[in-house]
Design an enzyme around this catalytic site. Structure first.
Site, PDB file in Angstrom:
ATOM      1  N   CYS A  19       9.678  -0.946   1.260  1.00 16.41           N
ATOM      2  CA  CYS A  19       8.824  -2.111   1.547  1.00 16.41           C
ATOM      3  C   CYS A  19       9.559  -3.445   1.384  1.00 16.41           C
ATOM      4  CB  CYS A  19       7.588  -2.089   0.657  1.00 16.41           C
ATOM      5  SG  CYS A  19       6.567  -0.637   0.914  1.00 16.41           S
ATOM      6  N   ASN A  62      -0.905  -1.204   4.473  1.00 14.69           N
ATOM      7  CA  ASN A  62       0.470  -1.407   4.000  1.00 14.69           C
ATOM      8  C   ASN A  62       1.410  -0.835   5.065  1.00 14.69           C
ATOM      9  OD1 ASN A  62       2.989  -1.101   2.793  1.00 14.69           O
ATOM     10  ND2 ASN A  62       2.165  -0.515   0.797  1.00 14.69           N
ATOM     11  N   HIS A 109       4.593  -8.976   0.611  1.00 14.42           N
ATOM     12  CA  HIS A 109       4.401  -7.619   1.134  1.00 14.42           C
ATOM     13  C   HIS A 109       2.953  -7.221   0.848  1.00 14.42           C
ATOM     14  CE1 HIS A 109       4.451  -3.407   1.673  1.00 14.42           C
ATOM     15  NE2 HIS A 109       4.470  -3.123   0.386  1.00 14.42           N
TER      16      HIS A 109
HETATM   17  O1  UT7 Z   1       4.207  -0.688  -0.897  1.00 16.33           O
HETATM   18  C1  UT7 Z   1       4.821  -0.743  -2.171  1.00 16.33           C
HETATM   19  C2  UT7 Z   1       4.437   0.366  -2.997  1.00 16.33           C
HETATM   20  N1  UT7 Z   1       3.037   0.671  -3.102  1.00 16.33           N
HETATM   21  C3  UT7 Z   1       2.156  -0.067  -3.799  1.00 16.33           C
HETATM   22  O2  UT7 Z   1       2.402  -1.173  -4.217  1.00 16.33           O
HETATM   23  C4  UT7 Z   1       0.850   0.609  -4.167  1.00 16.33           C
HETATM   24  C5  UT7 Z   1       0.527   0.331  -5.624  1.00 16.33           C
HETATM   25  N2  UT7 Z   1      -0.611   1.091  -6.142  1.00 16.33           N
HETATM   26  C6  UT7 Z   1      -1.852   0.937  -5.681  1.00 16.33           C
HETATM   27  O3  UT7 Z   1      -2.106   0.196  -4.760  1.00 16.33           O
HETATM   28  C7  UT7 Z   1      -2.958   1.676  -6.406  1.00 16.33           C
HETATM   29  O4  UT7 Z   1      -2.425   2.281  -7.559  1.00 16.33           O
HETATM   30  C8  UT7 Z   1      -3.629   2.768  -5.517  1.00 16.33           C
HETATM   31  C9  UT7 Z   1      -4.463   2.097  -4.429  1.00 16.33           C
HETATM   32  C10 UT7 Z   1      -2.599   3.687  -4.936  1.00 16.33           C
HETATM   33  C11 UT7 Z   1      -4.595   3.586  -6.379  1.00 16.33           C
HETATM   34  O5  UT7 Z   1      -5.550   2.744  -6.975  1.00 16.33           O
HETATM   35  P1  UT7 Z   1      -5.793   2.833  -8.544  1.00 16.33           P
HETATM   36  O6  UT7 Z   1      -6.860   1.867  -8.834  1.00 16.33           O
HETATM   37  O7  UT7 Z   1      -4.487   2.641  -9.235  1.00 16.33           O
HETATM   38  O8  UT7 Z   1      -6.357   4.296  -8.697  1.00 16.33           O
HETATM   39  P2  UT7 Z   1      -5.817   5.492  -9.590  1.00 16.33           P
HETATM   40  O9  UT7 Z   1      -4.611   6.111  -8.984  1.00 16.33           O
HETATM   41  O10 UT7 Z   1      -5.745   5.059 -11.033  1.00 16.33           O
HETATM   42  O11 UT7 Z   1      -7.042   6.491  -9.442  1.00 16.33           O
HETATM   43  C12 UT7 Z   1      -8.359   6.143  -9.903  1.00 16.33           C
HETATM   44  C13 UT7 Z   1      -9.303   7.233  -9.427  1.00 16.33           C
HETATM   45  C14 UT7 Z   1      -8.766   8.648  -9.660  1.00 16.33           C
HETATM   46  O12 UT7 Z   1      -9.871   9.470  -9.966  1.00 16.33           O
HETATM   47  P3  UT7 Z   1     -10.216   9.857 -11.487  1.00 16.33           P
HETATM   48  O13 UT7 Z   1      -8.999  10.574 -12.000  1.00 16.33           O
HETATM   49  O14 UT7 Z   1     -10.465   8.548 -12.183  1.00 16.33           O
HETATM   50  O15 UT7 Z   1     -11.432  10.720 -11.356  1.00 16.33           O
HETATM   51  C15 UT7 Z   1      -8.225   9.037  -8.315  1.00 16.33           C
HETATM   52  O16 UT7 Z   1      -8.212  10.444  -8.125  1.00 16.33           O
HETATM   53  O17 UT7 Z   1      -9.486   7.098  -8.003  1.00 16.33           O
HETATM   54  C16 UT7 Z   1      -9.220   8.374  -7.392  1.00 16.33           C
HETATM   55  N3  UT7 Z   1      -8.712   8.141  -6.050  1.00 16.33           N
HETATM   56  C17 UT7 Z   1      -9.524   8.019  -4.986  1.00 16.33           C
HETATM   57  N4  UT7 Z   1     -10.863   8.082  -4.874  1.00 16.33           N
HETATM   58  C18 UT7 Z   1     -11.391   7.918  -3.644  1.00 16.33           C
HETATM   59  C19 UT7 Z   1      -7.419   7.993  -5.651  1.00 16.33           C
HETATM   60  N5  UT7 Z   1      -7.390   7.774  -4.322  1.00 16.33           N
HETATM   61  C20 UT7 Z   1      -8.680   7.790  -3.888  1.00 16.33           C
HETATM   62  C21 UT7 Z   1      -9.287   7.624  -2.634  1.00 16.33           C
HETATM   63  N6  UT7 Z   1     -10.634   7.689  -2.544  1.00 16.33           N
HETATM   64  N7  UT7 Z   1      -8.570   7.384  -1.519  1.00 16.33           N
END
Ligand code: UT7
Length: 336
Positions: A112, A284, A254
């Protein structure tokens, strides 16, 4: 006069196929509400079968050349982590598709952050008098490396391409690139990765583990590092120019996640309206993200001639980087 690299053309191209959050919700355990509140994304564009990163890059590049009013450059650089083939680079193929066979052409892989790295490389070639002009393209088709069952990555990434033309000029003129900051931390290699398919796995003599051909990301770990490294990098590039965050007309980051962008703005003390965002419409788009955001900021009239603007990126590697420029006058962006 001090020789500088001047932004003189900007073009973009998005594949026509649009995937909405509701479309993803029909095949994955997710919802429009979760995607919007956790990422700020409403839809993304996806390349159709037969449409490679090189196709997207060529379309964006055509428009950037037209925007610059030229059909020739001295070097073509493609920033991508989804090249058409593992070997060779995509840039020579793109150059030939543009009628630029014979021109120096190579890829830059910094995920990225790729566009910022490629821009710094092109600016260095121009100020070092290796080239008088350069085409810098950020293009990725991450849809081709995502695990179709991984709801975390499927909802975030979209495909696209954006390109700029740089020409030699006076460092004091509008449109000049005024400084760069580049950084990396290879200890974070596992946080954003496609583990299989490279020399490391092949030389171990083992088959790739199931799923290792796909992209993996540790979202929460990446989230905190993205904020830390992008804000640190913005401060560094501003400090070197004796500027403070409040002197910035706009930050063009980004487009990783709208919550990352809002946190960066808060930490830098920048009002939300000074941060350019288009993530709701494209997701993204990896190396294409910053030039697509630049085009969005120019199209809605926010980026104005003479404005100090900082571009900042963070991604796999880990890598990060920022560029300071003054926005050029009379730039006509051509979108596709
Ligand atoms: O491009 C450069 C690199 N990338 C980035 O900068 C991305 C950086 N990270 C992020 O944007 C976020 O961490 C994500 C969008 C990927 C994830 O969001 P988060 O708020 O950090 O969620 P999490 O991974 O902590 O997950 C929270 C919950 C989990 O469920 P439980 O364990 O709390 O029951 C996940 O399984 O959300 C769940 N989850 C989803 N639920 C519905 C993860 N993805 C999804 C989804 N739909 N698509």
């Amino acid at each position: 006069m001090t020789r500088g690299a001047i932004l003189s053309g900007l073009g973009t191209w998005l594949p026509p196929q649009v995937v909405t959050n509701d479309m993803l919700s029909s095949e994955l355990d997710t919802s429009d509400e979760w995607i919007r509140t956790r990422t700020g994304i409403g839809r993304r564009h996806i390349a159709s079968p037969g449409m490679s990163t090189g196709h997207l890059a060529t379309e964006a590049a055509r428009r950037a050349l037209k925007s610059a009013g030229t059909d020739r450059v001295d070097v073509v650089i493609v920033a991508t982590s989804t090249p058409d083939r593992p070997c060779p680079a995509t840039a020579p193929v793109v150059a030939s598709a543009l009628g630029l066979t014979g021109t120096g052409a190579f890829d830059v892989a910094a995920v990225c952050t790729g566009f910022v790295y490629a821009l710094a490389t092109a600016a260095g070639l121009i100020t070092g008098q290796v080239a008088d002009s350069a085409l810098v393209i950020g293009a990725d088709t991450f849809s081709t490396i995502l695990d179709p069952r991984d709801r975390t990555t499927r909802v975030i990434f979209g495909d696209g391409a954006g390109a700029v033309v740089l020409r030699a000029g006076d460092r004091a003129e509008e449109g000049a690139l005024r400084g760069f900051d580049l950084g990396s931390d290879g200890t974070g290699v596992d946080l954003i990765t496609v583990p299989g398919g490279g020399s490391e796995q092949r030389l171990s003599g083992t088959e790739a583990a199931p799923g290792d051909q796909y992209f993996h990301m540790d979202g929460p770990q990446v989230f905190t590092r993205a904020v830390r490294y992008m804000t640190g990098s913005v401060r560094k590039v501003l400090d070197a120019a004796a500027l403070a965050p409040e002197d910035l007309a706009h930050l063009v980051p980004h487009q990783a996640n709208v919550r990352i962008l809002d946190t960066c703005a808060r930490e830098l003390g920048l009002p939300a309206e000074r941060v350019v965002k288009n993530i709701d419409r494209v997701g993204n788009t990896v190396a294409a993200s910053i030039p697509l955001a630049l085009a969005a900021g120019a199209a809605d009239g926010r980026l104005r001639a003479g404005d100090p603007v900082v571009l900042t990126g963070f991604g796999g590697g880990l890598t990060w980087g920022s560029a300071l420029l003054t926005w050029p006058g009379g730039l006509t962006v051509i979108d596709g």
